[in-house]
Design an enzyme around this catalytic site. Structure first.
Site, PDB file in Angstrom:
ATOM      1  CE1 TYR A 152     -19.290 111.996  24.853  1.00 37.13           C
ATOM      2  CE2 TYR A 152     -21.485 112.248  25.796  1.00 37.13           C
ATOM      3  CZ  TYR A 152     -20.112 112.313  25.923  1.00 37.13           C
ATOM      4  OH  TYR A 152     -19.555 112.687  27.129  1.00 37.13           O
ATOM      5  CE  LYS A 156     -18.633 109.425  27.291  1.00 39.77           C
ATOM      6  NZ  LYS A 156     -17.372 109.195  28.004  1.00 39.77           N
TER       7      LYS A 156
HETATM    8  N1  LIG Z   1     -17.334 118.268  29.831  1.00 40.44           N
HETATM    9  C1  LIG Z   1     -18.535 117.766  30.021  1.00 40.44           C
HETATM   10  O1  LIG Z   1     -19.525 118.509  30.177  1.00 40.44           O
HETATM   11  C2  LIG Z   1     -18.731 116.266  30.075  1.00 40.44           C
HETATM   12  C3  LIG Z   1     -20.010 115.774  30.395  1.00 40.44           C
HETATM   13  C4  LIG Z   1     -20.216 114.403  30.460  1.00 40.44           C
HETATM   14  C5  LIG Z   1     -19.155 113.543  30.229  1.00 40.44           C
HETATM   15  N2  LIG Z   1     -17.927 114.038  29.902  1.00 40.44           N
HETATM   16  C6  LIG Z   1     -16.858 113.066  29.675  1.00 40.44           C
HETATM   17  O2  LIG Z   1     -15.718 113.431  30.415  1.00 40.44           O
HETATM   18  C7  LIG Z   1     -14.542 112.969  29.739  1.00 40.44           C
HETATM   19  C8  LIG Z   1     -13.578 114.112  29.548  1.00 40.44           C
HETATM   20  O3  LIG Z   1     -14.180 115.096  28.738  1.00 40.44           O
HETATM   21  P1  LIG Z   1     -13.697 116.606  28.724  1.00 40.44           P
HETATM   22  O4  LIG Z   1     -14.897 117.431  28.895  1.00 40.44           O
HETATM   23  O5  LIG Z   1     -12.537 116.791  29.631  1.00 40.44           O
HETATM   24  O6  LIG Z   1     -13.282 116.738  27.184  1.00 40.44           O
HETATM   25  P2  LIG Z   1     -11.906 117.177  26.509  1.00 40.44           P
HETATM   26  O7  LIG Z   1     -12.196 117.281  25.056  1.00 40.44           O
HETATM   27  O8  LIG Z   1     -11.336 118.350  27.217  1.00 40.44           O
HETATM   28  O9  LIG Z   1     -10.979 115.898  26.787  1.00 40.44           O
HETATM   29  C9  LIG Z   1     -11.064 114.710  26.039  1.00 40.44           C
HETATM   30  C10 LIG Z   1      -9.645 114.224  25.796  1.00 40.44           C
HETATM   31  O10 LIG Z   1      -9.711 112.953  25.115  1.00 40.44           O
HETATM   32  C11 LIG Z   1      -8.713 112.972  24.110  1.00 40.44           C
HETATM   33  N3  LIG Z   1      -9.059 112.044  23.045  1.00 40.44           N
HETATM   34  C12 LIG Z   1     -10.056 112.159  22.130  1.00 40.44           C
HETATM   35  N4  LIG Z   1     -10.005 111.124  21.278  1.00 40.44           N
HETATM   36  C13 LIG Z   1      -8.976 110.338  21.662  1.00 40.44           C
HETATM   37  C14 LIG Z   1      -8.415 109.122  21.170  1.00 40.44           C
HETATM   38  N5  LIG Z   1      -8.887 108.522  20.055  1.00 40.44           N
HETATM   39  N6  LIG Z   1      -7.349 108.584  21.816  1.00 40.44           N
HETATM   40  C15 LIG Z   1      -6.834 109.198  22.904  1.00 40.44           C
HETATM   41  N7  LIG Z   1      -7.306 110.350  23.402  1.00 40.44           N
HETATM   42  C16 LIG Z   1      -8.367 110.920  22.791  1.00 40.44           C
HETATM   43  C17 LIG Z   1      -8.667 114.408  23.604  1.00 40.44           C
HETATM   44  O11 LIG Z   1      -7.442 114.687  22.935  1.00 40.44           O
HETATM   45  C18 LIG Z   1      -8.844 115.192  24.902  1.00 40.44           C
HETATM   46  O12 LIG Z   1      -7.599 115.493  25.500  1.00 40.44           O
HETATM   47  C19 LIG Z   1     -15.031 112.350  28.428  1.00 40.44           C
HETATM   48  O13 LIG Z   1     -15.164 110.949  28.606  1.00 40.44           O
HETATM   49  C20 LIG Z   1     -16.394 112.976  28.228  1.00 40.44           C
HETATM   50  O14 LIG Z   1     -17.232 112.175  27.460  1.00 40.44           O
HETATM   51  C21 LIG Z   1     -17.697 115.385  29.821  1.00 40.44           C
END
Ligand SMILES: NC(=O)c1ccc[n+]([C@@H]2O[C@H](COP(=O)([O-])OP(=O)(O)OC[C@H]3O[C@@H](n4cnc5c(N)ncnc54)[C@H](O)[C@@H]3O)[C@@H](O)[C@H]2O)c1
Length: 263
Positions: A152, A156
């Site tokens: 991951y 990123k």
């Molecule tokens: N939550 C955190 O602490 C955090 C930290 C750093 C970065 N992020 C980033 O923020 C973004 C959102 O993450 P989140 O925490 O809301 O996670 P989440 O799991 O709640 O949301 C991710 C969404 O992406 C969708 N998804 C996954 N694979 C997919 C695919 N192949 N095609 C289409 N949709 C797909 C999932 O169904 C889900 O709805 C992501 O890019 C994640 O890497 C999150």
């Protein structure tokens, strides 16, 4: 409002069914965008769309055809896409490099790296034709330094580089591209992993400058700002929304982040 002259410009959000995704949907609706929720999890996308009063459609970032179909569906059925938040990602649990599952590596690279690239090229086509658009990609604090997220984190880091490439390549063609980099964010999925004991909120809070985790709405606020015309002179940046995790790093050598005496 997102734009000065047009009413209800269209914005698409991949990963719109997730925690940061739904918060972004809510923020963009408030800002006057006509929002399309895109996700692989169609049932959840529809539930979000119903709650937020918008529409939903399927997209699978692992499948180029699906990305193209979704982009064309938005242009045809909703209207000219002016904003894109590329939020969807394949997440990962921490482990050592030698324990990396090969199939999971491939899936993460396919979705986060290739899928994000193709999301920008497919949704960018209409923007390029109209010479108007703003795009926000989602990185992570793992993009800036080492972490135990072996597949991951590198994807990123690549998204940061890719976003700058697009920002320069498309800047004079009317399109801005920026990257928001969340720190530990209290999404429902993360809360569930705390509840299962897989991660500890206290450990994460200790590494922040602010002494608290990030809320999904705070990430959404950064996305909403960068998509809006208020950010009209901003392109090619990475904006951490991390409660100060990146800023604290060297403090660990000197005993960590200072705690107020009454804590
Ligand atoms: N939550 C955190 O602490 C955090 C930290 C750093 C970065 N992020 C980033 O923020 C973004 C959102 O993450 P989140 O925490 O809301 O996670 P989440 O799991 O709640 O949301 C991710 C969404 O992406 C969708 N998804 C996954 N694979 C997919 C695919 N192949 N095609 C289409 N949709 C797909 C999932 O169904 C889900 O709805 C992501 O890019 C994640 O890497 C999150």
């Amino acid at each position: 409002m997102a734009t000065g002259s047009e009413a209800a410009p269209v914005a698409a959000i991949t990963g719109g069914a997730g925690g940061i995704g739904e918060a972004t949907v809510a923020r963009l609706v408030r800002d006057g965008w006509q929002v399309v929720v895109l996700d692989r999890d169609v049932d959840q996308a529809k539930a979000v769309a119903e709650r937020q009063g918008v529409i939903a459609h399927e997209i699978d970032l692992a499948d180029t055809r699906s990305i193209r179909d979704a982009a064309q569906w938005v242009e045809r059925e909703v209207g000219p896409c002016r904003g894109l938040a590329a939020v969807a990602a394949h997440l990962e649990n921490p482990h050592m490099p030698e324990d990396q599952d090969a199939d999971e590596w491939d899936a993460i690279v396919r979705v986060n790296l290739t899928g994000t690239f193709r999301t920008l090229t497919e949704f960018g086509q209409g923007m390029l034709a109209r010479r108007a658009g703003s795009i926000v990609t989602i990185g992570s604090i793992t993009a800036f330094n080492s972490s135990p997220l072996q597949a991951y984190g590198p994807t990123k880091a690549a998204i940061l580089n890719m976003s700058r490439n697009f920002a320069v390549a498309w800047g004079r063609r009317g399109i801005r591209v920026n990257c928001v980099c969340p720190g530990p964010t209290r999404t429902p999925a993360v809360e569930a992993s705390y509840a299962r004991g897989e991660r500890s909120p206290d450990t994460m809070i200790r590494e922040t400058a602010l002494g608290r985790l990030v809320m999904p709405e705070q990430v959404a606020n950064a996305i909403g700002f960068l998509l809006s015309d208020d950010a009209g002179a901003i392109t090619g940046i990475e904006l951490p929304v991390d409660a100060g995790v990146l800023a604290t790093q060297v403090w660990g050598l000197y005993g960590g982040v200072p705690q107020p005496a009454d804590d």
